[in-house]
Enzyme design. Structure first.
Site, PDB file in Angstrom:
ATOM      1  N   GLY A 231      45.178  47.609  45.634  1.00 49.27           N
ATOM      2  CA  GLY A 231      43.768  47.249  45.594  1.00 49.27           C
ATOM      3  C   GLY A 231      42.818  48.415  45.753  1.00 49.27           C
ATOM      4  N   GLU A 269      51.333  49.556  48.070  1.00 47.98           N
ATOM      5  CA  GLU A 269      51.837  49.318  46.702  1.00 47.98           C
ATOM      6  C   GLU A 269      50.643  49.336  45.760  1.00 47.98           C
ATOM      7  OE1 GLU A 269      53.850  45.483  46.654  1.00 47.98           O
ATOM      8  OE2 GLU A 269      52.003  44.463  47.220  1.00 47.98           O
ATOM      9  N   CYS A 270      50.296  50.540  45.319  1.00 45.90           N
ATOM     10  CA  CYS A 270      49.087  50.738  44.523  1.00 45.90           C
ATOM     11  C   CYS A 270      49.400  50.694  43.034  1.00 45.90           C
ATOM     12  CB  CYS A 270      48.466  52.090  44.845  1.00 45.90           C
ATOM     13  SG  CYS A 270      47.955  52.212  46.561  1.00 45.90           S
ATOM     14  N   GLY A 271      48.463  50.197  42.265  1.00 52.68           N
ATOM     15  CA  GLY A 271      48.598  50.176  40.817  1.00 52.68           C
ATOM     16  C   GLY A 271      47.477  50.971  40.171  1.00 52.68           C
ATOM     17  N   ARG A 272      46.319  50.312  40.053  1.00 48.79           N
ATOM     18  CA  ARG A 272      45.186  50.881  39.323  1.00 48.79           C
ATOM     19  C   ARG A 272      44.847  52.314  39.730  1.00 48.79           C
ATOM     20  NH1 ARG A 272      41.369  47.802  36.994  1.00 48.79           N
ATOM     21  NH2 ARG A 272      42.064  46.049  38.271  1.00 48.79           N
ATOM     22  N   CYS A 342      36.797  40.055  14.716  1.00 52.17           N
ATOM     23  CA  CYS A 342      35.748  39.147  14.245  1.00 52.17           C
ATOM     24  C   CYS A 342      35.291  38.260  15.394  1.00 52.17           C
ATOM     25  CB  CYS A 342      36.270  38.286  13.107  1.00 52.17           C
ATOM     26  SG  CYS A 342      37.059  39.252  11.831  1.00 52.17           S
ATOM     27  N   TYR A 371      45.937  48.621  33.524  1.00 53.27           N
ATOM     28  CA  TYR A 371      45.433  47.333  33.061  1.00 53.27           C
ATOM     29  C   TYR A 371      44.648  47.520  31.757  1.00 53.27           C
ATOM     30  CZ  TYR A 371      46.590  46.215  37.900  1.00 53.27           C
ATOM     31  OH  TYR A 371      47.227  46.079  39.097  1.00 53.27           O
TER      32      TYR A 371
HETATM   33  C1  LIG Z   1      48.555  43.721  41.271  1.00 56.08           C
HETATM   34  C2  LIG Z   1      49.093  43.881  42.639  1.00 56.08           C
HETATM   35  C3  LIG Z   1      49.081  45.136  43.257  1.00 56.08           C
HETATM   36  C4  LIG Z   1      48.392  46.321  42.651  1.00 56.08           C
HETATM   37  O1  LIG Z   1      47.022  46.130  42.712  1.00 56.08           O
HETATM   38  P1  LIG Z   1      46.012  47.317  42.298  1.00 56.08           P
HETATM   39  O2  LIG Z   1      44.668  46.719  42.461  1.00 56.08           O
HETATM   40  O3  LIG Z   1      46.334  47.670  40.890  1.00 56.08           O
HETATM   41  O4  LIG Z   1      46.284  48.441  43.233  1.00 56.08           O
HETATM   42  C5  LIG Z   1      49.674  45.254  44.482  1.00 56.08           C
HETATM   43  N1  LIG Z   1      50.252  44.184  45.100  1.00 56.08           N
HETATM   44  C6  LIG Z   1      50.268  42.965  44.529  1.00 56.08           C
HETATM   45  C7  LIG Z   1      50.906  41.848  45.242  1.00 56.08           C
HETATM   46  C8  LIG Z   1      49.683  42.762  43.292  1.00 56.08           C
HETATM   47  O5  LIG Z   1      49.671  41.545  42.759  1.00 56.08           O
END
Ligand SMILES: *Cc1c(COP(=O)(O)O)cnc(C)c1O
Length: 398
Positions: A231, A269-272, A342, A371
């Site tokens: 997050g 657990e980072c993504g973005r 379109c 994403y």
């Molecule tokens: C999507 C998700 C993440 C990653 O979230 P980001 O906002 O991309 O860091 C981490 N934990 C869980 C459970 C998620 O669903």
């Protein structure tokens, strides 16, 4: 734009005669960013990558040297991660897991499984019993936020499909105590995405720890792991003001000293925040036109490749890479940047000031590494996919 990306695009622009459309990833920048994130974290913390942000093989392999493991949110991601980063610890989370996916996770030896509900716990009990193998779990909890500020995308702190309600905790603990194959390692929280505020995020993690402390005392639990989710936010509107990770990490020992005293590891657990900045989406301008008083630039590609601006309802940051000797069709005008679909929703940025523009110029959208391609409706209108370029200074044989 990093100098490497700019250089590559300038080179390509000189070579290409057909309208261009591509993703460009800077793996060197990704590696540097991840290493800096890792270095800043105090002792007692782990950094995992949530693969759903961008599961491209090259991304996963680049990250694998610097992260402690990967989070999968489906059986498909689990299989993919097992292939791509075979030796790394995996965790398995996400709502609505199939029994077959639970069995797969046990068979593939995931390090810890995040349980989202009592139903899932019951299913896991049955699956683990049949497999005869032990399985370690974290209980994903949704809790009230108690005065802590929210963000644009709330995964918890209000009614959502994610995690267990605190009131269900006693029942979950009883079920685990009655399951010889299931071992509780701790708790998982992921309540907000798009977090931009360091104070808020520190307060949020403190709240998690307070909760866990209460639960451990109340139910006599011995645990060793708290997953505090991802997050961490990217500021698409003011890219110079992303979440301040280094300041956050400087202030984190306040919290980790406490968790370490309890013997708890804090896992992120980072993504973005990890992959957004390494990716770029590039469209060549096909047409520039004025319609009922407003300027539009139509690029090759669109939201079927790059849904991020539509998904976030924002104007995505971009720069213009002009083609040499290209006579501008407009100067100093607000322009709406659209794709080839379109539908009036195929907009990447609305009414943005542009100094000069003509067909043949390239629009370079930054912060397109998370994403982006993988959340896009790629088959809509059956346009061809973008090209993909991987830049990597460290790849000797690239
Ligand atoms: C999507 C998700 C993440 C990653 O979230 P980001 O906002 O991309 O860091 C981490 N934990 C869980 C459970 C998620 O669903």
């Amino acid at each position: 734009m990093t100098p490497q990306v700019l250089h590559k695009l300038q080179q390509l622009q000189q070579q290409r005669t057909e309208p261009f459309c591509a993703y460009v990833y800077d793996l060197t920048a990704l590696r540097q960013h991840t290493q800096a994130m890792r270095r800043a974290l105090p002792p007692g913390c782990e950094l995992f990558y949530a693969a759903k942000a961008n599961p491209e093989a090259a991304i996963l392999r680049t990250l694998s040297a610097d992260v402690d493991g990967f989070e999968a949110a489906s059986g498909g991601e689990l299989n993919w991660l097992r292939q791509q980063v075979a030796d790394k610890p995996l965790i398995f989370g996400g709502p609505g897991k199939l029994e077959s996916e639970l069995a797969q996770a046990i068979e593939q030896g995931v390090e810890v499984l995040h349980v989202e509900s009592l139903t899932e716990l019951n299913r896991l009990q049955a699956v683990a019993r049949r497999s005869g193998q032990p399985v370690a779990v974290l209980l994903r909890m949704n809790i009230a936020l108690e005065g802590i500020g929210g963000t644009r995308l709330m995964m918890g702190g209000k009614p959502t499909p994610f995690g267990l309600d605190e009131q269900e905790l006693p029942a979950a603990l009883r079920a685990i105590a009655a399951s010889p194959h299931i071992r509780l390692r701790g708790f998982h929280f992921h309540l907000m995405s798009h977090q931009l505020d360091v104070d808020n995020h520190l307060a949020l993690i403190r709240l998690y720890l307070d909760k866990v402390h209460d639960w451990c005392q109340r139910w006599q639990l011995t645990i060793d792991l708290i997953n505090v989710g991802g997050g961490i936010g990217i500021n698409y509107q003011q890219p110079e003001c992303h979440f301040d990770w280094s300041q956050f990490c400087q202030r984190l020992p306040d919290i980790t000293q406490r968790s370490q005293a309890h013997g708890w590891t804090l896992r992120f657990e980072c993504g973005r925040f990890m992959t957004a900045a390494c990716g770029y989406y590039v469209m060549e301008v096909l047409d520039v036109k004025k319609n009922l008083g407003e300027w539009f630039a139509i690029g090759r590609g669109g939201t079927h490749h790059f849904r991020t601006p539509a998904a976030q309802s924002h104007n995505h940051p971009f720069s213009v890479l002009r083609r040499a000797q290209n006579e501008p069709w407009l100067r100093d005008q607000p322009v709406t940047l659209v794709g080839q679909l379109c539908t009036p929703k195929d907009v990447l940025a609305r009414q943005q000031p542009v100094a000069a523009l003509a067909p043949g110029d390239w629009l370079v959208f930054s912060l397109a590494g998370a994403y982006a391609w993988n959340i896009s409706h790629q088959n809509f209108l059956m346009h061809s996919p973008p090209e993909v370029f991987w830049l990597d200074d460290d790849a000797a044989s690239a």
